[in-house]
Design an enzyme around this catalytic site. Structure first.
Site, PDB file in Angstrom:
ATOM      1  CD  GLU A   1      93.009 -16.288  -2.219  1.00 28.65           C
ATOM      2  OE1 GLU A   1      92.737 -17.474  -1.999  1.00 28.65           O
ATOM      3  OE2 GLU A   1      94.094 -15.935  -2.724  1.00 28.65           O
TER       4      GLU A   1
ATOM      5  CB  SER B   1      95.916 -19.159   4.976  1.00 30.52           C
ATOM      6  OG  SER B   1      95.764 -18.802   3.630  1.00 30.52           O
ATOM      7  CG  ASN B   2      91.673 -19.191   1.206  1.00 30.74           C
ATOM      8  OD1 ASN B   2      90.943 -18.208   1.281  1.00 30.74           O
ATOM      9  ND2 ASN B   2      92.772 -19.224   0.467  1.00 30.74           N
TER      10      ASN B   2
ATOM     11  NE  ARG C   1      90.963 -37.540 -12.800  1.00 33.85           N
ATOM     12  CZ  ARG C   1      90.827 -36.543 -13.665  1.00 33.85           C
ATOM     13  NH1 ARG C   1      91.300 -35.343 -13.395  1.00 33.85           N
ATOM     14  NH2 ARG C   1      90.233 -36.735 -14.828  1.00 33.85           N
TER      15      ARG C   1
ATOM     16  CG  HIS D   1      91.490 -19.045  -9.722  1.00 35.80           C
ATOM     17  ND1 HIS D   1      92.448 -20.025  -9.832  1.00 35.80           N
ATOM     18  CD2 HIS D   1      91.852 -18.077 -10.594  1.00 35.80           C
ATOM     19  CE1 HIS D   1      93.338 -19.674 -10.747  1.00 35.80           C
ATOM     20  NE2 HIS D   1      93.006 -18.484 -11.217  1.00 35.80           N
TER      21      HIS D   1
ATOM     22  CG  ASP E   1      90.901 -22.287 -11.939  1.00 32.06           C
ATOM     23  OD1 ASP E   1      90.623 -22.857 -10.872  1.00 32.06           O
ATOM     24  OD2 ASP E   1      92.068 -22.149 -12.342  1.00 32.06           O
TER      25      ASP E   1
HETATM   26  C1  GRF Z   1      95.111 -19.506  -2.426  1.00 33.07           C
HETATM   27  O1  GRF Z   1      95.653 -18.369  -3.026  1.00 33.07           O
HETATM   28  C2  GRF Z   1      94.006 -20.078  -3.267  1.00 33.07           C
HETATM   29  O2  GRF Z   1      93.219 -19.112  -3.892  1.00 33.07           O
HETATM   30  C3  GRF Z   1      94.775 -20.858  -4.305  1.00 33.07           C
HETATM   31  O3  GRF Z   1      95.822 -21.461  -3.569  1.00 33.07           O
HETATM   32  C4  GRF Z   1      96.118 -20.665  -2.424  1.00 33.07           C
HETATM   33  C5  GRF Z   1      95.953 -21.554  -1.236  1.00 33.07           C
HETATM   34  O4  GRF Z   1      96.360 -20.937  -0.053  1.00 33.07           O
HETATM   35  N1  GRF Z   1      93.929 -21.759  -5.024  1.00 33.07           N
HETATM   36  P1  GRF Z   1      95.968 -21.541   1.367  1.00 33.07           P
HETATM   37  O5  GRF Z   1      96.430 -22.995   1.387  1.00 33.07           O
HETATM   38  O6  GRF Z   1      94.490 -21.407   1.527  1.00 33.07           O
HETATM   39  O7  GRF Z   1      96.739 -20.711   2.347  1.00 33.07           O
END
Ligand code: GRF
Length: 222
Positions: free
Chosen positions: A176, A15-16, A67, A111, A147
């Site tokens: 966010e 979603s971000n 990794r 975060h 973080d």
């Molecule tokens: C968000 O809350 C972000 O801050 C955290 O993981 C979540 C990811 O959500 N690191 P999305 O995949 O962006 O919906």
């Protein structure tokens, strides 16, 4: 305007990432989302990115022996797409100090807490357990620690006594979706720079944009 080429790394719903794609669809936004990479083929955000016409690939961590080989595949994608900035958006892998050093001051992360409070996993549970009355989200430049790294912008939301981790998470997630596009705009435009691992502003009034109090904070107080 030369728009910066951005890759978004995801692990889940994205979603971000969607909020960044929406912001970057505006002509005056200083960045374009040029690539999306997920560490698993199951990440739902991959389909959303593809539907938006963005090159999107799974680099499945499970198919790499370690990794270092996983990260060199990430690097290949970044080079192939001439990426200048990486945005971590719910990317559930810790990048090695070597990768972070190669992309020094070019990786952003969001975060869901007011760092340096509550880094790592179970952030919302940590905030509720601590009894804080404010939490929120932070966009920062990725440093070698978890973080950790110079903070670009933060947004605060209230924590209610009745909150569960889920209700707090959804309140913070809305913040966010506003904060990340704003912070990337400041960073990609060069308005915010990193010098000697510190945030430097090229325009002092920007300070007002770097701390956001989400409207519910005030609405809930009436
Ligand atoms: C968000 O809350 C972000 O801050 C955290 O993981 C979540 C990811 O959500 N690191 P999305 O995949 O962006 O919906």
């Amino acid at each position: 305007m030369q728009r910066k080429r951005v890759a978004v790394f995801i692990s889940g719903r994205g979603s971000n990432m969607s909020a960044l794609i929406a912001a970057a669809s505006k002509a005056d936004y200083p960045a374009e989302i040029s690539l999306v990479l997920a560490d698993s083929p199951k990440a739902a955000g991959l389909d959303i990115a593809k539907e938006a016409g963005i090159p999107a690939f799974s680099v499945d961590r499970k198919t790499f022996p370690d990794r270092a080989t996983f990260e060199s595949r990430l690097d290949e994608h970044l080079t192939e797409h001439a990426i200048e900035i990486v945005c971590l958006a719910g990317f559930m892998r810790i990048l090695s100090p070597e990768f972070v050093e190669r992309w020094r001051s070019q990786i952003l992360n969001i975060h869901p807490s007011l760092l340096p409070a509550f880094p790592g996993l179970n952030t919302h549970e940590q905030a509720i357990k601590a009894g804080v009355k404010l939490s929120g989200c932070t966009v920062h430049v990725v440093g070698p620690g978890l973080d950790d790294g110079p903070i670009i912008a933060q947004s605060a939301v209230p924590v209610h006594v009745s909150d569960t981790a889920d209700t707090l998470a959804s309140r913070i997630l809305k913040a966010e979706h506003v904060l990340y596009p704003m912070a990337l705009r400041l960073f990609a435009s060069g308005a915010v720079k990193i010098e000697d691992d510190r945030v430097v502003l090229t325009d002092a009034p920007l300070e007002n944009e770097m701390a956001i109090f989400s409207p519910p904070l005030f609405a809930d107080q009436v």
